[in-house]
Design an enzyme around this catalytic site. Structure first.
Site, PDB file in Angstrom:
ATOM      1  N   SER A  43       0.836  -1.262   0.130  1.00  0.00           N
ATOM      2  CA  SER A  43      -0.088  -0.111   0.075  1.00  0.00           C
ATOM      3  C   SER A  43       1.163   1.334  -0.114  1.00  0.00           C
ATOM      4  CB  SER A  43      -0.864  -0.151   1.325  1.00  0.00           C
ATOM      5  OG  SER A  43      -1.817  -1.000   1.050  1.00  0.00           O
ATOM      6  N   ILE A 190       8.344   1.803  20.439  1.00  0.00           N
ATOM      7  CA  ILE A 190       7.305   1.219  19.885  1.00  0.00           C
ATOM      8  C   ILE A 190       6.392   0.219  21.391  1.00  0.00           C
ATOM      9  CG2 ILE A 190       6.532  -0.950  18.710  1.00  0.00           C
ATOM     10  CD1 ILE A 190       8.409   0.077  16.403  1.00  0.00           C
ATOM     11  N   ALA A 275       9.284  -6.216  20.661  1.00  0.00           N
ATOM     12  CA  ALA A 275       9.543  -4.624  19.885  1.00  0.00           C
ATOM     13  C   ALA A 275      11.084  -4.427  20.506  1.00  0.00           C
ATOM     14  CB  ALA A 275       8.535  -3.695  20.510  1.00  0.00           C
ATOM     15  N   GLY A 277      13.681  -3.453  18.127  1.00  0.00           N
ATOM     16  CA  GLY A 277      14.178  -2.725  17.060  1.00  0.00           C
ATOM     17  C   GLY A 277      13.841  -3.399  15.777  1.00  0.00           C
ATOM     18  N   HIS A 450      -1.211  32.790  26.301  1.00  0.00           N
ATOM     19  CA  HIS A 450      -1.948  32.559  27.472  1.00  0.00           C
ATOM     20  C   HIS A 450      -3.223  32.294  27.378  1.00  0.00           C
ATOM     21  CE1 HIS A 450      -2.436  31.974  31.630  1.00  0.00           C
ATOM     22  NE2 HIS A 450      -3.499  32.764  31.589  1.00  0.00           N
TER      23      HIS A 450
END
EC number: 1.8.1.4
Length: 469
Positions: A43, A190, A275, A277, A450
């Site tokens: 995709s 991740i 997760a 790397g 502000h």
């Protein structure tokens, strides 16, 4: 049918991969009047748009809305029968990704970039063979080639993903049900984001990180603050630890948790997210045929993204270094400018902002205090808590702080580090300040609206000035 060499289509630039680096390179080259072909096998938008940045942030937003809705009475809102619908959250996430992918397609079409669908293989320093999903082949030749194939999750021996009990971030984006419990191996961006999402969705989460702290590349104070925040919401954080024997059963995963100076401990969960790397997507790309050198799973380049093969460039995750979409986009411009015969300014990695989108979110740019001192700087540091911010109080989001690091001799900013609700939205000002050496006086003298969270940046700069005595 294989095309003959003489029938190869001719282009000024061929881009392999359509992630943030790839599509930005194609668009940038088209703006220079070059004839461009972009090759993509999946995709449009690459991992970032389809299986990374965008869908992850959509899921995190769902969890954030759910978390806010669990405590509405303080804001004068009454809610009953509250529940988290993972299927709907995933559906929305995929819809957001698809819309983003369609956006990339529209931009490429508008820029008259020719898009070829299929798997690209380099056939030399100028040639690319593209094999479509149906097996048909066609070839192109380009004066310059930009490789932007991205990266894929690194696989640890013994923790090979099966898509069910042991998963990667890709499977984590489309789980059908919230697991009762989850072990997250890796405390980087991740791992932290997925841990926070599934904890908020209702899972009992344990993070196992080999390094002494979460987000080990970030400011130590920020890492510790994040750990405290996670532990408050019952996320178990095991740093300085690794997994020993891992066993899979029909009920889930169990493993030995090994930490230096401690007895081994058994931990178990419904599933495990690995997760730890990524590595560059380079297999089957034909790098040898093109004479392109690699190093530790990534393509070796110089500061202008030039590979060892003349006329071939590599950008983004496949190049290694900081694995960030916005770095890839910046490298796209550098590569195209080099192709156009310009003299682009090389990218300075410390000036690339880093963001982690859990809540509290984490953002940083430039040097940490420790790194600045190690580099020989005398530093001036200023801090300000979000709890002192009127905007943070109005929103009921008091957690976190801003920490600024300045060169004590010149007064110029060396680094900025934030943790807090939506703190990532403040990193642009700090990146600009680091790039152009803005001083603490300059930040204090800049009027900040502000009430906004950005006032906390000004207060941190003011604190640095006060510390000078």
């Amino acid at each position: 049918m294989q095309q003959s060499e003489s029938s190869s289509a001719q282009f000024d630039v061929a881009v392999i991969g359509s992630g943030p680096g790839g599509y930005e390179a194609a668009l940038h080259a088209a703006r220079h009047g070059m004839k461009v072909c972009l090759v993509e096998k999946a995709s449009l938008g690459g991992v970032c748009v389809n299986w990374g940045c965008i869908p992850t942030k959509a899921l995190l937003r769902s969890a954030e809305v759910y978390d806010l809705a669990k405590n509405p009475s303080e804001f004068g809102v009454n809610v009953s029968e509250l529940s988290f619908d993972l299927a709907q959250a995933v559906k929305r996430s995929r819809k957001v990704s698809l819309k983003s992918s369609k956006g990339v397609e529209f931009m490429l079409k508008k820029a008259k970039v020719e898009v070829w669908r299929g798997e690209a293989v380099l056939t030399g320093s100028k040639g690319v063979k593209v094999t479509a999903e149906d097996g048909s082949e066609r070839s192109l030749e380009a004066a310059n080639i930009i490789v932007a194939t991205g990266a894929q999750p690194r696989v640890i021996p013994g923790l090979e993903p099966d898509g069910k009990k042991i998963i990667t971030s890709r499977e984590a984006l489309i789980l059908k049900d919230v697991p009762e419990s989850m072990i997250v191996v890796g405390g980087g961006a991740i791992g932290v984001e997925m841990a926070w999402f599934y904890a908020k969705a209702g899972a009992k989460v344990t993070i196992v990180e080999l390094m002494p702290r979460l987000l080990p590349a970030e400011e130590a104070e920020v890492s510790e603050a994040l750990k405290r925040s996670f532990e408050k919401v019952d996320i178990t954080v095991q740093c300085g630890a690794k997994l020993g024997n891992v066993a899979i059963s029909e009920f889930g995963v169990n493993a030995d948790l090994l930490a230096e100076g401690k007895e081994p401990q058994k931990i178990e969960a419904s599933c495990m997210l690995v997760a730890v790397g990524v590595t560059g997507v380079i297999d089957g790309l034909g790098l040898d045929a093109a004479g392109i050198e690699t190093e530790r799973g990534f393509i070796r380049t110089d500061e202008l993204c030039r590979t060892s093969a003349s006329g071939i460039y590599a950008i983004g995750d496949v190049r290694g270094g900081m694995l960030l979409a916005h770095k890839a986009s910046a490298e796209a411009a550098i590569a195209v400018e080099a192709i156009a015969g310009k003299l682009p300014e090389p990218l300075s990695e410390p000036l690339i902002p880093r963001c982690v989108y859990a809540q509290p979110s984490v953002a940083s740019v430039g040097l940490t205090e420790e790194a600045a001192i190690a580099a020989g700087y005398k530093v001036l540091v200023g801090r300000s808590q979000f709890a002192a911010s009127g905007k943070a109080n109005a929103y009921g989001q008091l957690e976190g702080f801003v920490k600024l690091v300045f060169n004590a001799e010149t007064g110029k900013m060396l680094g900025g580090h934030l943790i807090g609700h939506d703190a990532v939205e403040l990193i642009g000002e700090l990146g600009l300040a680091c790039r152009y050496g803005v001083t603490a006086e300059g930040l204090v003298g800049t009027v900040h609206a502000h009430p906004t969270l950005s006032e906390t940046v000004r207060e941190a700069a003011f604190a640095a000035l006060q510390s000078k005595g």
